[in-house]
Design a protein around this motif. Structure first.
Motif, PDB file in Angstrom:
ATOM      1  N   ARG A   1       0.603  -1.301  -0.041  1.00 25.02           N
ATOM      2  CA  ARG A   1       0.061  -0.049   0.202  1.00 25.02           C
ATOM      3  C   ARG A   1       0.886   1.280   0.044  1.00 25.02           C
ATOM      4  NH1 ARG A   1      -4.037  -0.814   4.485  1.00 25.02           N
ATOM      5  NH2 ARG A   1      -5.094  -1.868   2.958  1.00 25.02           N
ATOM      6  N   GLY A   2       0.356   2.392  -0.607  1.00 23.30           N
ATOM      7  CA  GLY A   2       1.250   3.339  -0.745  1.00 23.30           C
ATOM      8  C   GLY A   2       0.599   4.533  -1.677  1.00 23.30           C
ATOM      9  N   THR A   3       1.330   5.488  -2.144  1.00 21.54           N
ATOM     10  CA  THR A   3       0.893   6.319  -3.151  1.00 21.54           C
ATOM     11  C   THR A   3       1.752   6.501  -4.260  1.00 21.54           C
ATOM     12  OG1 THR A   3       2.128   8.281  -2.215  1.00 21.54           O
ATOM     13  CG2 THR A   3      -0.187   8.038  -1.375  1.00 21.54           C
ATOM     14  N   THR A   4       1.000   6.846  -5.329  1.00 20.82           N
ATOM     15  CA  THR A   4       2.251   6.863  -6.537  1.00 20.82           C
ATOM     16  C   THR A   4       2.098   8.309  -7.109  1.00 20.82           C
ATOM     17  OG1 THR A   4       2.956   5.827  -8.763  1.00 20.82           O
ATOM     18  CG2 THR A   4       0.450   6.038  -8.233  1.00 20.82           C
ATOM     19  N   ASP A   5       3.205   8.868  -7.601  1.00 16.50           N
ATOM     20  CA  ASP A   5       3.344   9.987  -8.187  1.00 16.50           C
ATOM     21  C   ASP A   5       3.182   9.959  -9.798  1.00 16.50           C
ATOM     22  OD1 ASP A   5       5.196  12.290  -9.366  1.00 16.50           O
ATOM     23  OD2 ASP A   5       4.551  13.037  -7.321  1.00 16.50           O
ATOM     24  N   ILE A   6       2.151  10.598 -10.297  1.00 12.79           N
ATOM     25  CA  ILE A   6       1.820  10.629 -11.748  1.00 12.79           C
ATOM     26  C   ILE A   6       3.086  11.045 -12.521  1.00 12.79           C
ATOM     27  CG2 ILE A   6       0.464  11.076 -13.921  1.00 12.79           C
ATOM     28  CD1 ILE A   6      -1.886  11.253 -11.668  1.00 12.79           C
ATOM     29  N   ALA A   7       3.671  12.300 -11.931  1.00 12.11           N
ATOM     30  CA  ALA A   7       4.913  12.921 -12.991  1.00 12.11           C
ATOM     31  C   ALA A   7       6.065  12.089 -12.658  1.00 12.11           C
ATOM     32  CB  ALA A   7       4.971  14.376 -12.502  1.00 12.11           C
ATOM     33  N   ARG A   8       6.312  11.544 -11.725  1.00  9.21           N
ATOM     34  CA  ARG A   8       7.373  10.559 -11.292  1.00  9.21           C
ATOM     35  C   ARG A   8       7.285   9.418 -12.215  1.00  9.21           C
ATOM     36  NH1 ARG A   8       9.534   8.312  -5.380  1.00  9.21           N
ATOM     37  NH2 ARG A   8      11.179   6.954  -6.415  1.00  9.21           N
ATOM     38  N   ALA A   9       5.924   8.733 -12.308  1.00  6.51           N
ATOM     39  CA  ALA A   9       5.700   7.572 -13.022  1.00  6.51           C
ATOM     40  C   ALA A   9       6.122   7.802 -14.743  1.00  6.51           C
ATOM     41  CB  ALA A   9       4.745   6.905 -12.765  1.00  6.51           C
ATOM     42  N   ALA A  10       5.525   9.132 -14.938  1.00  2.03           N
ATOM     43  CA  ALA A  10       5.762   9.519 -16.528  1.00  2.03           C
ATOM     44  C   ALA A  10       7.294   9.545 -16.840  1.00  2.03           C
ATOM     45  CB  ALA A  10       5.248  10.679 -16.775  1.00  2.03           C
ATOM     46  N   GLY A  11       7.993  10.044 -15.794  1.00  6.59           N
ATOM     47  CA  GLY A  11       9.556  10.096 -16.073  1.00  6.59           C
ATOM     48  C   GLY A  11      10.332   8.716 -16.347  1.00  6.59           C
ATOM     49  N   SER A  12       9.464   7.881 -15.649  1.00  6.74           N
ATOM     50  CA  SER A  12      10.156   6.395 -15.595  1.00  6.74           C
ATOM     51  C   SER A  12       9.536   5.433 -16.808  1.00  6.74           C
ATOM     52  CB  SER A  12      10.528   5.891 -14.135  1.00  6.74           C
ATOM     53  OG  SER A  12      10.904   6.766 -13.391  1.00  6.74           O
ATOM     54  N   ALA A  13       8.408   6.205 -17.174  1.00  6.61           N
ATOM     55  CA  ALA A  13       7.446   4.920 -18.025  1.00  6.61           C
ATOM     56  C   ALA A  13       8.136   4.495 -19.263  1.00  6.61           C
ATOM     57  CB  ALA A  13       6.113   5.556 -18.246  1.00  6.61           C
ATOM     58  N   SER A  14       7.660   3.477 -19.649  1.00  2.00           N
ATOM     59  CA  SER A  14       8.307   2.924 -21.071  1.00  2.00           C
ATOM     60  C   SER A  14       7.729   3.892 -22.176  1.00  2.00           C
ATOM     61  CB  SER A  14       7.556   1.455 -21.495  1.00  2.00           C
ATOM     62  OG  SER A  14       6.434   1.667 -21.340  1.00  2.00           O
ATOM     63  N   ALA A  15       8.369   3.909 -23.397  1.00  3.49           N
ATOM     64  CA  ALA A  15       8.037   4.774 -24.238  1.00  3.49           C
ATOM     65  C   ALA A  15       6.654   4.923 -24.933  1.00  3.49           C
ATOM     66  CB  ALA A  15       8.952   4.706 -25.687  1.00  3.49           C
ATOM     67  N   GLY A  16       5.708   3.631 -24.762  1.00  5.82           N
ATOM     68  CA  GLY A  16       4.702   3.804 -25.401  1.00  5.82           C
ATOM     69  C   GLY A  16       3.670   4.278 -24.347  1.00  5.82           C
ATOM     70  N   VAL A  17       4.008   4.483 -23.113  1.00  6.30           N
ATOM     71  CA  VAL A  17       2.927   4.822 -22.124  1.00  6.30           C
ATOM     72  C   VAL A  17       3.476   6.326 -21.590  1.00  6.30           C
ATOM     73  CG1 VAL A  17       2.194   4.399 -19.812  1.00  6.30           C
ATOM     74  CG2 VAL A  17       2.439   2.567 -21.415  1.00  6.30           C
ATOM     75  N   ARG A  18       4.602   6.777 -21.776  1.00  8.78           N
ATOM     76  CA  ARG A  18       5.038   7.903 -21.435  1.00  8.78           C
ATOM     77  C   ARG A  18       4.191   9.194 -21.748  1.00  8.78           C
ATOM     78  NH1 ARG A  18      10.151   7.851 -23.123  1.00  8.78           N
ATOM     79  NH2 ARG A  18      10.605   6.735 -21.358  1.00  8.78           N
ATOM     80  N   GLY A  19       3.721   9.200 -22.877  1.00  9.27           N
ATOM     81  CA  GLY A  19       2.752  10.486 -23.419  1.00  9.27           C
ATOM     82  C   GLY A  19       1.612  10.350 -22.515  1.00  9.27           C
ATOM     83  N   ALA A  20       0.989   9.260 -22.509  1.00 11.01           N
ATOM     84  CA  ALA A  20      -0.292   9.378 -21.735  1.00 11.01           C
ATOM     85  C   ALA A  20      -0.194   9.913 -20.355  1.00 11.01           C
ATOM     86  CB  ALA A  20      -1.185   8.059 -21.812  1.00 11.01           C
ATOM     87  N   LEU A  21       1.037   9.306 -19.659  1.00 14.02           N
ATOM     88  CA  LEU A  21       1.239   9.620 -18.220  1.00 14.02           C
ATOM     89  C   LEU A  21       1.609  11.200 -17.953  1.00 14.02           C
ATOM     90  CD1 LEU A  21       2.685   6.507 -16.617  1.00 14.02           C
ATOM     91  CD2 LEU A  21       0.415   7.379 -16.383  1.00 14.02           C
ATOM     92  N   GLU A  22       2.208  11.585 -19.126  1.00 14.77           N
ATOM     93  CA  GLU A  22       2.834  13.227 -19.189  1.00 14.77           C
ATOM     94  C   GLU A  22       1.280  14.011 -19.356  1.00 14.77           C
ATOM     95  OE1 GLU A  22       7.146  12.828 -21.093  1.00 14.77           O
ATOM     96  OE2 GLU A  22       5.168  13.242 -22.115  1.00 14.77           O
ATOM     97  N   ALA A  23       0.490  13.408 -19.964  1.00 15.18           N
ATOM     98  CA  ALA A  23      -0.753  14.289 -20.074  1.00 15.18           C
ATOM     99  C   ALA A  23      -1.411  14.170 -18.886  1.00 15.18           C
ATOM    100  CB  ALA A  23      -1.493  13.491 -21.280  1.00 15.18           C
TER     101      ALA A  23
END
Length: 278
Positions: A187-209
């Motif tokens: 259990r925890g919290t996740t940071d969307i911007a931080r996830a976007a910075g580490s995401a795979s190329a195919g997902v990064r754009g959606a998380l950045e949005a």
């Protein structure tokens, strides 16, 4: 409670598609596993690292069957939109059949929506809202203010896993069961911007949005991983403002690892280019 407000930054297409999920919450009336074991179960040395690596483990696993549930609550009304299908984590593609709830009279007259999930895009058939039944709607998920975390009525299972790359303040709760499989609960919290910075190329754009569209990046989660580190279940909780405060609990259940998943994109002639009704 952490509150995430959704800015009104989406275009006409995004507003129309969001009606699949959010608008149902205002017109429709509507956990797996046992208790944690406790002290006998030794916690991992770094729970955060385990959770942040879940997406990579899924990629190595190849593919899986998936069930989704998106529960929305607003103004005393609560509805649940369910989906079922499969995801190819290696090739970043998926297919879901999304079932809309019955209307206020209890009539289940909504046809299931077929959704195709590919890097940067969401395809939807039987969308309604003036779209012919034999046509598909294609949406660029990088233009959606939520990055398709809630727009389609089901969080893309691949994006749900990639969102955990931003996990922080992670605690190990203990062992439990999900669909008959022994798992470890985090259990925890996740940071969307931080996830976007580490995401795979195919997902990064959606998380950045999504990072730009949500006024706060923190998203509470519960994640359940099996002995091989594969994500078996994850629940994210979003709260935002869209004509009122809407609380969303999005759950993804993964099983049947290795099951082949085939995704065939529609030809360009089958893509609807007309106006989507509000």
């Amino acid at each position: 409670m952490v509150v995430h407000q959704h800015r009104r930054r989406r275009g006409r297409a995004g507003e129309a598609l969001l009606a699949v999920g959010v608008s149902l919450a205002v017109v429709v009336t509507g956990g797996c596993g046992g208790p944690a074991r406790g002290s006998d179960d030794a916690p991992p040395a770094d729970p955060g690292a385990v959770v942040r690596g879940a997406a990579d483990v899924l990629t190595r696993s190849g593919s899986a069957r998936a069930r989704t549930a998106m529960e929305m609550a607003t103004g005393g009304t609560r509805v649940t939109i369910r989906g079922e299908g499969g995801v190819d984590f290696k090739n970043r593609m998926g297919r879901l059949l999304v079932m809309l709830p019955a209307d206020v009279k209890g009539k289940a007259d909504h046809r299931p929506i077929t959704e195709l999930l590919v890097p940067g895009a969401l395809y939807m058939k039987n969308r309604g809202a003036g779209v012919p039944a034999d046509k598909w709607v294609r949406v660029d998920t990088t233009t959606l203010a939520d990055g398709n975390l809630v727009t389609g009525g089901a969080t893309d299972p691949l994006v749900a896993a990639e969102l955990l790359r931003g996990a922080r303040e992670v605690t190990y709760v203990g062992e439990t069961e999900v669909a008959g499989t022994r798992v470890r609960h985090y259990r925890g919290t996740t940071d969307i911007a931080r996830a976007a910075g580490s995401a795979s190329a195919g997902v990064r754009g959606a998380l950045e949005a999504a990072a730009k569209g949500f006024s706060k990046d923190a998203v509470p989660f519960d994640a359940y991983l099996d002995a091989e580190g594969r994500l078996r279940k994850v629940r994210h909780r979003f709260t935002y403002v869209n004509n009122g405060v809407i609380d969303v609990s999005s759950t993804t259940l993964l099983y049947g690892f290795g099951t082949p998943v085939t995704v065939v994109l529609p030809p360009s002639g089958d893509i609807y280019a007309g106006k989507i009704a509000e």
